[in-house]
Design a protein around this motif. Structure first.
Motif, PDB file in Angstrom:
ATOM      1  N   HIS A 421       0.822  -1.204   0.000  1.00  0.00           N
ATOM      2  CA  HIS A 421       0.000   0.000   0.000  1.00  0.00           C
ATOM      3  C   HIS A 421       0.859   1.259   0.000  1.00  0.00           C
ATOM      4  O   HIS A 421       0.365   2.353   0.273  1.00  0.00           O
ATOM      5  N   GLY A 422       2.136   1.117  -0.308  1.00  0.00           N
ATOM      6  CA  GLY A 422       3.023   2.267  -0.322  1.00  0.00           C
ATOM      7  C   GLY A 422       2.827   3.126  -1.563  1.00  0.00           C
ATOM      8  O   GLY A 422       2.215   2.715  -2.559  1.00  0.00           O
ATOM      9  N   LEU A 423       3.346   4.331  -1.506  1.00  0.00           N
ATOM     10  CA  LEU A 423       3.244   5.280  -2.607  1.00  0.00           C
ATOM     11  C   LEU A 423       4.640   5.743  -3.014  1.00  0.00           C
ATOM     12  O   LEU A 423       5.538   5.885  -2.179  1.00  0.00           O
ATOM     13  N   VAL A 424       4.803   5.962  -4.302  1.00  0.00           N
ATOM     14  CA  VAL A 424       6.042   6.523  -4.838  1.00  0.00           C
ATOM     15  C   VAL A 424       5.675   7.826  -5.528  1.00  0.00           C
ATOM     16  O   VAL A 424       4.894   7.836  -6.486  1.00  0.00           O
ATOM     17  N   ARG A 425       6.217   8.919  -5.025  1.00  0.00           N
ATOM     18  CA  ARG A 425       5.911  10.243  -5.580  1.00  0.00           C
ATOM     19  C   ARG A 425       7.134  10.758  -6.325  1.00  0.00           C
ATOM     20  O   ARG A 425       8.237  10.753  -5.791  1.00  0.00           O
ATOM     21  N   VAL A 426       6.916  11.199  -7.553  1.00  0.00           N
ATOM     22  CA  VAL A 426       7.994  11.738  -8.380  1.00  0.00           C
ATOM     23  C   VAL A 426       7.549  13.070  -8.954  1.00  0.00           C
ATOM     24  O   VAL A 426       6.345  13.384  -8.995  1.00  0.00           O
ATOM     25  N   PHE A 427       8.512  13.824  -9.412  1.00  0.00           N
ATOM     26  CA  PHE A 427       8.221  15.134  -9.983  1.00  0.00           C
ATOM     27  C   PHE A 427       8.338  15.040 -11.492  1.00  0.00           C
ATOM     28  O   PHE A 427       9.378  14.647 -12.023  1.00  0.00           O
ATOM     29  N   ASP A 428       7.268  15.391 -12.184  1.00  0.00           N
ATOM     30  CA  ASP A 428       7.227  15.346 -13.641  1.00  0.00           C
ATOM     31  C   ASP A 428       7.654  16.704 -14.176  1.00  0.00           C
ATOM     32  O   ASP A 428       6.942  17.705 -14.038  1.00  0.00           O
ATOM     33  N   THR A 429       8.830  16.731 -14.810  1.00  0.00           N
ATOM     34  CA  THR A 429       9.366  18.008 -15.297  1.00  0.00           C
ATOM     35  C   THR A 429       8.571  18.549 -16.476  1.00  0.00           C
ATOM     36  O   THR A 429       8.639  19.743 -16.775  1.00  0.00           O
ATOM     37  N   THR A 431       5.297  18.656 -16.751  1.00  0.00           N
ATOM     38  CA  THR A 431       4.087  19.346 -16.289  1.00  0.00           C
ATOM     39  C   THR A 431       4.334  20.166 -15.025  1.00  0.00           C
ATOM     40  O   THR A 431       3.418  20.841 -14.560  1.00  0.00           O
ATOM     41  N   ASP A 432       5.569  20.101 -14.485  1.00  0.00           N
ATOM     42  CA  ASP A 432       5.883  20.794 -13.234  1.00  0.00           C
ATOM     43  C   ASP A 432       4.914  20.409 -12.124  1.00  0.00           C
ATOM     44  O   ASP A 432       4.483  21.260 -11.326  1.00  0.00           O
ATOM     45  N   ALA A 433       4.569  19.143 -12.106  1.00  0.00           N
ATOM     46  CA  ALA A 433       3.647  18.662 -11.076  1.00  0.00           C
ATOM     47  C   ALA A 433       4.109  17.302 -10.588  1.00  0.00           C
ATOM     48  O   ALA A 433       4.854  16.594 -11.266  1.00  0.00           O
ATOM     49  N   GLY A 434       3.692  16.970  -9.388  1.00  0.00           N
ATOM     50  CA  GLY A 434       4.038  15.676  -8.839  1.00  0.00           C
ATOM     51  C   GLY A 434       3.113  14.585  -9.354  1.00  0.00           C
ATOM     52  O   GLY A 434       1.931  14.818  -9.606  1.00  0.00           O
ATOM     53  N   VAL A 435       3.677  13.399  -9.509  1.00  0.00           N
ATOM     54  CA  VAL A 435       2.904  12.233  -9.954  1.00  0.00           C
ATOM     55  C   VAL A 435       3.052  11.154  -8.894  1.00  0.00           C
ATOM     56  O   VAL A 435       4.163  10.888  -8.420  1.00  0.00           O
ATOM     57  N   THR A 436       1.954  10.530  -8.529  1.00  0.00           N
ATOM     58  CA  THR A 436       1.949   9.517  -7.483  1.00  0.00           C
ATOM     59  C   THR A 436       1.616   8.160  -8.085  1.00  0.00           C
ATOM     60  O   THR A 436       0.655   8.020  -8.849  1.00  0.00           O
ATOM     61  N   TYR A 437       2.423   7.179  -7.738  1.00  0.00           N
ATOM     62  CA  TYR A 437       2.204   5.804  -8.165  1.00  0.00           C
ATOM     63  C   TYR A 437       1.962   4.966  -6.921  1.00  0.00           C
ATOM     64  O   TYR A 437       2.650   5.128  -5.909  1.00  0.00           O
ATOM     65  N   GLY A 438       1.011   4.047  -7.022  1.00  0.00           N
ATOM     66  CA  GLY A 438       0.647   3.278  -5.836  1.00  0.00           C
ATOM     67  C   GLY A 438       0.474   1.799  -6.102  1.00  0.00           C
ATOM     68  O   GLY A 438       1.135   1.198  -6.953  1.00  0.00           O
ATOM     69  N   SER A 439      -0.465   1.206  -5.376  1.00  0.00           N
ATOM     70  CA  SER A 439      -0.632  -0.249  -5.387  1.00  0.00           C
ATOM     71  C   SER A 439      -1.058  -0.782  -6.749  1.00  0.00           C
ATOM     72  O   SER A 439      -0.688  -1.892  -7.130  1.00  0.00           O
ATOM     73  N   ALA A 440      -1.847  -0.011  -7.499  1.00  0.00           N
ATOM     74  CA  ALA A 440      -2.302  -0.494  -8.811  1.00  0.00           C
ATOM     75  C   ALA A 440      -1.124  -0.657  -9.759  1.00  0.00           C
ATOM     76  O   ALA A 440      -0.999  -1.667 -10.462  1.00  0.00           O
ATOM     77  N   GLU A 441      -0.237   0.355  -9.795  1.00  0.00           N
ATOM     78  CA  GLU A 441       0.933   0.269 -10.666  1.00  0.00           C
ATOM     79  C   GLU A 441       1.887  -0.824 -10.188  1.00  0.00           C
ATOM     80  O   GLU A 441       2.484  -1.546 -10.995  1.00  0.00           O
ATOM     81  N   ARG A 442       1.997  -0.987  -8.881  1.00  0.00           N
ATOM     82  CA  ARG A 442       2.875  -2.039  -8.340  1.00  0.00           C
ATOM     83  C   ARG A 442       2.340  -3.422  -8.729  1.00  0.00           C
ATOM     84  O   ARG A 442       3.099  -4.310  -9.130  1.00  0.00           O
ATOM     85  N   ALA A 443       1.026  -3.617  -8.621  1.00  0.00           N
ATOM     86  CA  ALA A 443       0.435  -4.904  -8.991  1.00  0.00           C
ATOM     87  C   ALA A 443       0.615  -5.185 -10.472  1.00  0.00           C
ATOM     88  O   ALA A 443       0.854  -6.328 -10.885  1.00  0.00           O
ATOM     89  N   ALA A 444       0.527  -4.132 -11.296  1.00  0.00           N
ATOM     90  CA  ALA A 444       0.709  -4.322 -12.733  1.00  0.00           C
ATOM     91  C   ALA A 444       2.140  -4.737 -13.051  1.00  0.00           C
ATOM     92  O   ALA A 444       2.374  -5.575 -13.929  1.00  0.00           O
ATOM     93  N   VAL A 445       3.095  -4.147 -12.351  1.00  0.00           N
ATOM     94  CA  VAL A 445       4.495  -4.531 -12.558  1.00  0.00           C
ATOM     95  C   VAL A 445       4.710  -5.988 -12.166  1.00  0.00           C
ATOM     96  O   VAL A 445       5.371  -6.759 -12.876  1.00  0.00           O
TER      97      VAL A 445
END
Length: 479
Positions: A421-429, A431-445
């Motif tokens: 249930h963890g989150l990975v937050r990155v900065f998208d250069t 769009t100058d905005a943060g993007v959050t990836y979570g359990s759905a993206e982890r399960a897909a990987v």
């Protein structure tokens, strides 16, 4: 998830006839033009059968049409793939099956094989001589003379049907075109095997042959549209085998990238300009030490492997060989934790934690175990996970167990190093905005890694090693 982009290098997408011996094609084409009818398309009579030239290969054969304009054919008319698991007698039968297609002579309704016509003439001559020079009654001579050409005419068809059980033959159409692409990739593996006797290269050829046969068998029973996703996976696996083989055989001037086991970790790394649900870079996948596949393991209870659970753990990047890509994540069979060269009883305890309540074929990241142990607070009372993973990595390096090696991107690796249930937050250069990836993206990987693992272990599961220790459940009498 999207399919990974195929490597830039590799074989040409089209497999030409007699590519290594172009003069053989020229000679065969000249003979065909002199001795047979060449189909010229719509202008030919209805029901016209194209003239075929058969190219025999080590894995089967390819029937090529002869274009009327003298050019090379773009697609084969028929492809046959032999079973990779055959006895000596079956291999001899397959060589018979791969003989040059027999041409028939005479009117279309009464066309017979040239051999049958020759045997008929010889049978008549033999019958006449037997009648004149011996006392053999005509009641024996005439049936024998009639049966001989019938046997020559029909016996090959019976033998072909019997031997054909060990071959898969696809005629012209979408299935044949797909198998043609797969054959072009497999040709790159056989070319590499001809230049190198390294075990990894020879093993890639064996796996490729199994993929060719299984794909041909699938396409005999199903149409390409209904199994398109599986065909994509098979072609992707063949591409990965070709890419891996090319890396093994490509020399590099700088041979400083030696394997250096580091500290496996669950650190989270960010990535600039990431893509959602980034795909693991599985082009550098390798099976380590499959030479032990047939080894008997008397000290290991076979029931321990029945669950088929796998451990995924990240570690410091290393390079398995000259010209190879970076490897930063490994997947091993859960039973590798029972190896005597792994820190014990720590490995046995982690094995019990890893396999209890899991489903067969499930891939459990080390970060999931950390999450289940109160965020890692309970690791000290269970085991030294850092020491165990270092020992597992050493087993992989020394080829004392099989492993699926992966070169993952920063974002993908970070997702697997977080809890469920963890989150990975990155900065998208962009769009100058943060993007959050979570359990759905982890399960897909994890799903993508599972698909790759399933493709690699089609023939047999990962080998956990020899002389394994008993599982904790056996020591304590079960749960």
């Amino acid at each position: 998830m999207t399919t990974p982009t195929p490597p830039a290098h590799g074989p040409a997408p089209m497999l030409c006839p007699f590519r290594k011996q172009p003069r053989r094609w020229e000679r065969a084409q000249d003979r065909a033009l002199r001795g047979g009818h060449v189909c010229c398309g719509a202008q030919c009579a209805k029901g016209c059968e194209p003239l075929l030239i058969r190219e025999r290969t080590g894995w089967g054969w390819i029937d090529w049409t002869v274009p009327a304009d003298g050019s090379l054919p773009q697609q084969p008319d028929r492809i046959a793939v032999f079973s990779p698991l055959t006895t000596r007698a079956q291999r001899l039968g397959l060589r018979w099956l791969a003989r040059r297609p027999a041409r028939r002579i005479g009117p279309e309704a009464l066309a017979v094989r040239p051999a049958a016509a020759a045997v008929s003439v010889l049978a008549l001559i033999a019958a006449a001589l037997a009648t004149l020079r011996s006392s053999v009654p005509l009641s024996i001579i005439l049936p024998a003379s009639a049966l001989a050409p019938l046997l020559v005419e029909h016996l090959p068809d019976v033998l072909d049907a019997r031997v054909g059980e060990n071959a898969r033959i696809l005629d012209a159409g979408p299935a044949c075109r797909y198998l043609h692409r797969l054959a072009a990739l497999y040709a790159a593996l056989t070319d590499a095997a001809a230049r190198s006797d390294q075990f990894q290269v020879q093993r890639s050829v064996q796996v490729g042959h199994h993929q060719m046969f299984d794909t041909a068998d699938l396409l005999q029973r199903r149409d390409t549209r209904s199994v398109s996703s599986e065909l994509i996976s098979r072609e992707r696996l063949m591409l990965q085998l070709v890419d891996q083989t090319a890396e093994i055989l490509t020399p590099t001037a700088d041979d400083t990238s030696s394997a250096c086991p580091g500290r496996p970790g669950g650190q989270t790394a960010g990535s600039t300009n990431p893509r959602p649900r980034e795909q693991p870079s599985t082009d550098s996948t390798v099976l380590a030490s499959p030479m032990k596949e047939g080894t008997n393991m008397p000290d290991h209870d076979s029931e321990q492997s029945a669950g088929g659970v796998y451990l995924l753990f990240a570690h410091e990047p290393y390079y398995p060989g000259p010209g190879a890509r970076e490897i930063n994540t490994s997947v091993v069979a859960a039973d590798s934790l029972l190896h005597p060269h792994v820190r014990q009883p720590d490995g046995v305890r982690i094995h019990d934690l890893l396999t209890t309540g899991r489903q067969p074929g499930e891939i459990i990241p080390l970060a999931t175990l950390t999450h289940e142990l109160n965020g890692g607070a309970d690791w000290p009372r269970v085991a030294d996970w850092e020491g165990v993973t270092l020992d597992l990595l050493e087993l992989v390096h020394t080829e004392r167990c099989d492993a699926l090696r992966l070169g993952l991107s920063e974002l993908t690796r970070a997702l697997l190093c977080t809890g469920p249930h963890g989150l990975v937050r990155v900065f998208d250069t962009t769009t100058d905005a943060g993007v959050t990836y979570g359990s759905a993206e982890r399960a897909a990987v994890l799903d993508d890694v599972g698909e790759l693992l399933a493709a690699v272990t089609t023939e047999q599961p990962l080998w956990p090693g020899d002389s394994l220790l008993p599982a904790l459940g056996r020591l304590t009498g079960g749960r």
